[in-house]
Design a protein around this motif. Structure first.
Motif, short mmCIF file in Angstrom:
data_model
loop_
_atom_site.label_atom_id
_atom_site.label_comp_id
_atom_site.label_asym_id
_atom_site.label_seq_id
_atom_site.Cartn_x
_atom_site.Cartn_y
_atom_site.Cartn_z
N UNK A 25 0.94 -47.24 15.90
CA UNK A 25 0.80 -47.68 17.29
C UNK A 25 -0.27 -46.88 18.03
N UNK A 26 -1.35 -46.58 17.30
CA UNK A 26 -2.47 -45.86 17.90
C UNK A 26 -2.36 -44.35 17.91
N UNK A 27 -1.26 -43.80 17.36
CA UNK A 27 -1.04 -42.36 17.33
C UNK A 27 -1.08 -41.84 15.91
N UNK A 86 -2.90 -45.56 6.39
CA UNK A 86 -2.90 -46.94 6.87
C UNK A 86 -2.61 -46.94 8.37
N UNK A 87 -3.02 -48.04 8.99
CA UNK A 87 -2.73 -48.26 10.41
C UNK A 87 -1.53 -49.19 10.50
N UNK A 88 -0.53 -48.75 11.21
CA UNK A 88 0.73 -49.50 11.33
C UNK A 88 0.95 -49.86 12.79
N UNK A 89 1.30 -51.12 13.05
CA UNK A 89 1.73 -51.52 14.39
C UNK A 89 3.15 -52.04 14.30
N UNK A 90 4.01 -51.47 15.13
CA UNK A 90 5.40 -51.89 15.21
C UNK A 90 5.62 -52.64 16.52
N UNK A 91 6.81 -53.14 16.71
CA UNK A 91 7.16 -53.83 17.95
C UNK A 91 6.97 -52.91 19.15
N UNK A 92 7.20 -51.61 18.99
CA UNK A 92 7.01 -50.67 20.10
C UNK A 92 5.54 -50.59 20.51
N UNK A 93 4.65 -50.70 19.53
CA UNK A 93 3.22 -50.64 19.82
C UNK A 93 2.71 -51.91 20.48
#
Length: 167
Positions: A25-27, A86-93
């Motif tokens: 999520x960008x962090x 890897x870059x991960x995006x979750x629902x929180x992001x």
């Protein structure tokens, strides 16, 4: 007997921890975890991002869906060593600055009931909209084919996607 003790002290590769670097999520995150730890466990237990749900645990329901390097994946099937760098995006992001338009559309169109599948379903819709500006019903159904919802009958979910793509 001494040889047996040495054998018993040897750790299996599955017990050894590795360093993984993730952009979640960008962090940027660096963790020491078992190489075979599942991404869903890293997200929920190590990073305390509990929006990603665990349901079937074998990649059949999509409740654990996240976006990894731009592609929808079942995080229950991704191991730590596979998620490294890897870059991960979750629902929180997705909703980090308030409700995302996809989340609003789900609310307005009744795209959820119990809510358990909703985070994975919303991540699947995000993936669909990354791929298609104006998805057809067939593209929507194909994009959602890895995500199961036992409550809604999918009508509200499809309406939510169509609402998002109306001009």
């Amino acid at each position: 007997m001494a040889d047996q003790k040495n054998i018993d002290e040897v750790k299996s590769p599955l017990e050894e921890k590795i360093k993984v670097s993730l952009l979640v999520n960008g962090h940027a995150k660096e963790l020491q975890v078992h190489a075979t730890m599942r991404l869903v466990e890293i997200l929920r237990e190590e990073l305390l991002l509990t929006g990603t749900k665990v349901s079937c645990g074998i990649g059949r329901c999509g409740a654990c869906s996240v976006i990894m390097n731009g592609k929808l994946v079942n995080s229950c099937l991704v191991r730590a060593y596979q998620a490294d760098r890897k870059e991960i995006m979750t629902i929180e992001g997705l909703g980090k600055n308030g409700l995302h338009p996809i989340q609003k559309a789900f609310l307005e169109e009744g795209g959820f009931q119990c809510g358990y599948c909703t985070p994975g379903m919303i991540m699947a819709v995000t993936s669909i909209l990354y791929q298609y500006e104006n998805p057809t019903v067939e593209q929507i159904l194909e994009g959602l084919s890895g995500n199961l919802c036992r409550c809604t009958g999918y009508g509200g979910i499809i309406r939510a996607i169509q609402k998002l793509t109306e001009s």
